[in-house]
Each structure stands twice: as C-alpha cells, then as structure tokens.
Design a protein around this motif. Structure first.
Motif, short mmCIF file in Angstrom:
data_model
loop_
_atom_site.label_atom_id
_atom_site.label_comp_id
_atom_site.label_asym_id
_atom_site.label_seq_id
_atom_site.Cartn_x
_atom_site.Cartn_y
_atom_site.Cartn_z
N SER A 1 0.83 -1.20 0.00
CA SER A 1 0.00 0.00 0.00
C SER A 1 0.86 1.25 0.00
O SER A 1 1.92 1.31 0.63
CB SER A 1 -0.92 0.01 1.23
OG SER A 1 -1.55 1.27 1.38
N ALA A 2 0.39 2.29 -0.68
CA ALA A 2 1.09 3.58 -0.69
C ALA A 2 1.07 4.24 0.68
O ALA A 2 1.86 5.15 0.95
CB ALA A 2 0.47 4.51 -1.72
N ASN A 3 0.18 3.79 1.56
CA ASN A 3 0.09 4.37 2.90
C ASN A 3 1.02 3.69 3.90
O ASN A 3 1.06 4.10 5.06
CB ASN A 3 -1.36 4.29 3.41
CG ASN A 3 -2.23 5.34 2.76
OD1 ASN A 3 -1.76 6.38 2.34
ND2 ASN A 3 -3.52 5.05 2.66
N PHE A 4 1.72 2.65 3.48
CA PHE A 4 2.71 2.03 4.36
C PHE A 4 4.02 2.77 4.18
O PHE A 4 4.55 2.87 3.09
CB PHE A 4 2.90 0.54 4.02
CG PHE A 4 3.69 -0.21 5.06
CD1 PHE A 4 3.05 -0.81 6.12
CD2 PHE A 4 5.07 -0.29 4.98
CE1 PHE A 4 3.76 -1.50 7.09
CE2 PHE A 4 5.80 -0.98 5.94
CZ PHE A 4 5.14 -1.58 6.99
N SER A 5 4.54 3.31 5.27
CA SER A 5 5.70 4.20 5.21
C SER A 5 6.92 3.51 4.62
O SER A 5 7.30 2.41 5.04
CB SER A 5 6.04 4.74 6.60
OG SER A 5 7.25 5.47 6.57
N GLU B 1 -7.46 3.15 5.40
CA GLU B 1 -6.19 3.51 4.79
C GLU B 1 -5.52 2.36 4.03
O GLU B 1 -4.65 2.60 3.19
CB GLU B 1 -5.23 4.04 5.86
CG GLU B 1 -5.74 5.31 6.53
CD GLU B 1 -4.75 5.86 7.55
OE1 GLU B 1 -3.57 5.47 7.50
OE2 GLU B 1 -5.16 6.67 8.38
N PHE B 2 -5.93 1.12 4.34
CA PHE B 2 -5.28 -0.02 3.70
C PHE B 2 -6.27 -0.92 2.96
O PHE B 2 -5.88 -1.97 2.44
CB PHE B 2 -4.49 -0.82 4.73
CG PHE B 2 -3.30 -0.07 5.26
CD1 PHE B 2 -2.06 -0.15 4.62
CD2 PHE B 2 -3.41 0.74 6.37
CE1 PHE B 2 -0.96 0.55 5.10
CE2 PHE B 2 -2.32 1.45 6.86
CZ PHE B 2 -1.10 1.36 6.22
N GLY B 3 -7.53 -0.53 2.91
CA GLY B 3 -8.50 -1.24 2.10
C GLY B 3 -8.85 -2.64 2.54
O GLY B 3 -9.26 -3.48 1.73
N VAL C 1 2.55 8.05 11.77
CA VAL C 1 3.73 8.77 12.27
C VAL C 1 4.53 9.34 11.10
O VAL C 1 5.09 10.44 11.20
CB VAL C 1 4.61 7.83 13.11
CG1 VAL C 1 5.94 8.49 13.46
CG2 VAL C 1 3.88 7.42 14.39
N ALA C 2 4.53 8.63 9.99
CA ALA C 2 5.30 9.09 8.83
C ALA C 2 4.74 10.37 8.23
O ALA C 2 5.43 11.06 7.48
CB ALA C 2 5.32 7.99 7.77
#
Length: 232
Positions: A60-64, A123-125, A179-180
């Motif tokens: 996922s693009a939301n995983f830092s 955020e991660f579907g 946090v990112a």
C-alpha cells in the motif's frame, strides 16, 4: 477463515515474564517483557493470515517507506545507515543535524483495537471477511501469568497486540503508520527519529526544515467509497 471468525478456544494466552536484560532486578515488573505463549494451532492460523495480509499491506502507498522493523530486508542496521547517510550529506553541505529520538513506552500493550481496525479499513482497504476475521482475532481475548507452580487469575485483554503473536508486529506497524505523516525521516520499531538540518553562520544557527512535516494519505477504495485521513 472464510467465516470471518477466529476460534475462541485459541484466544487464551499464557504470559511468561522474561527479563529484558541480564543484571536487571527481576522483581520489578518494568524490567520484564511479557511474552504471550499461544497454542501451536493458533500460530499456524496466524501464519496463514500473515502470508495473505503482508503483501497487501506492505504494497500500500500508505505504508511508510521509512518503516524498517518487521519488513524483509530492513533492520536496525538499515535504519542506522539511512540516518548516518543523512548526517554525512549534511556535514558535506556544512549543515548541522539534530537527532530527536522518541521512545514509546509499552507500545505493543497500548494499541487501541478500534483505531487499528478503522485504519486497516480506511487507509489499507481491508474490508468484509478479512476485516471481520481480524476483529474476531483481536476481541474477547484472555490471558494469565504463570510462574512455576503459581498462576494468576485469567483477565480480559481489551487493548494491545501482545508480544508473541505472529500478527502482532505487522499490526503494530500499521497502527503507527500515520507517524510518517509528520515525522519525515526514518522509523524503526517503537523508536521514531526526526532529523532537521540547518545552515550555520558564524554567529547564528537558523533552522531550515528539509521538507513539509505533513504528507497526504493516499485514499483507498472500499465498500463505503473513497476514504481519506485528515492529518491536520
């Protein structure tokens, strides 16, 4: 797993206190790390779920991209190399680097289940049966402490992803993913490192952040439509 239910018989954990470091006072609870022992079948089920969840969540693009812990090919060593590389580059440009470390106390034990599940969905579907399974996996758990012949009463576990769970580290990384958004540097496990580089003149030190402290969360499509996270 297709029913979206985690077997209730595998939700009871035996907690074993392990001394964090040799030489510490073992009688002090704060010097011990609570490790949850679960049944073998429970760990097999978790491992199967992990093989399906990990590629989806890490992709996922939301995983830092700065998350070093609990990722293949990433470790404390890669986190240190990233930080040192930034320090050396700043020194080459005659800049000063300030490093601030934030340590979250008992981080695994304070994860709010509802916030975690909401983050997984928005955020991660993660929706429908997988989300139901994770909710069932987290809720109505119990645990007890056993030392030798002594055993504590069984108590409910309303918060946290205890150490010893197969899914625990990945779920904790997801829980901390925002946090990112406001610390634009490198993250390792429960330690967040924020670096700010500044230009130095003979008499003054003027801080110039290297970038915006906020980055937009990427919306994901779920059964309820487009979900966004407000980082303000």
């Amino acid at each position: 797993m297709q029913t979206g239910k985690f077997p209730a018989s595998y939700k009871r954990a035996q907690v074993l206190p392990l001394l964090k470091k040799a030489g510490l006072d073992s009688s002090s609870p704060g010097n011990n790390r609570p490790i949850s022992n679960l049944s073998t079948v429970s760990k097999v089920l978790e491992r199967l779920a992990l093989t399906r969840l990990r590629p989806h969540l890490l992709g996922s693009a939301n995983f830092s991209e700065y998350q070093s812990a609990y990722r293949k090919g990433h470790s404390t060593e890669t986190a240190l190399l990233e930080v040192l590389d930034g320090v050396y580059k700043a020194a080459d440009n005659e800049q000063v680097t300030v490093l601030i470390s934030l340590d979250l106390l008992a981080a695994f034990d304070t994860v709010d289940h509802e916030i975690l599940l909401q983050r997984l969905q928005s955020e991660f579907g993660v929706t429908d049966t997988p989300l139901d399974w994770l909710r069932s996996y987290l809720e109505t758990r119990t645990q007890f402490v056993k030392l030798g012949q002594h055993q504590s009463p069984t108590v409910g576990l309303d918060v946290g992803v205890p150490q010893g769970f197969i899914l625990g580290p990945l779920l904790f990384a997801i829980y901390c993913s925002p946090v990112a958004d406001f610390i634009a540097s490198h993250v390792y496990s429960t330690i967040s490192m924020l670096t700010t580089r500044s230009s130095v003149s003979p008499c003054t030190l003027t801080t110039h952040p290297t970038g915006s402290p906020f980055s937009p969360r990427v919306p994901v499509t779920s059964s309820s439509g487009i979900c966004r996270t407000d980082c303000s």
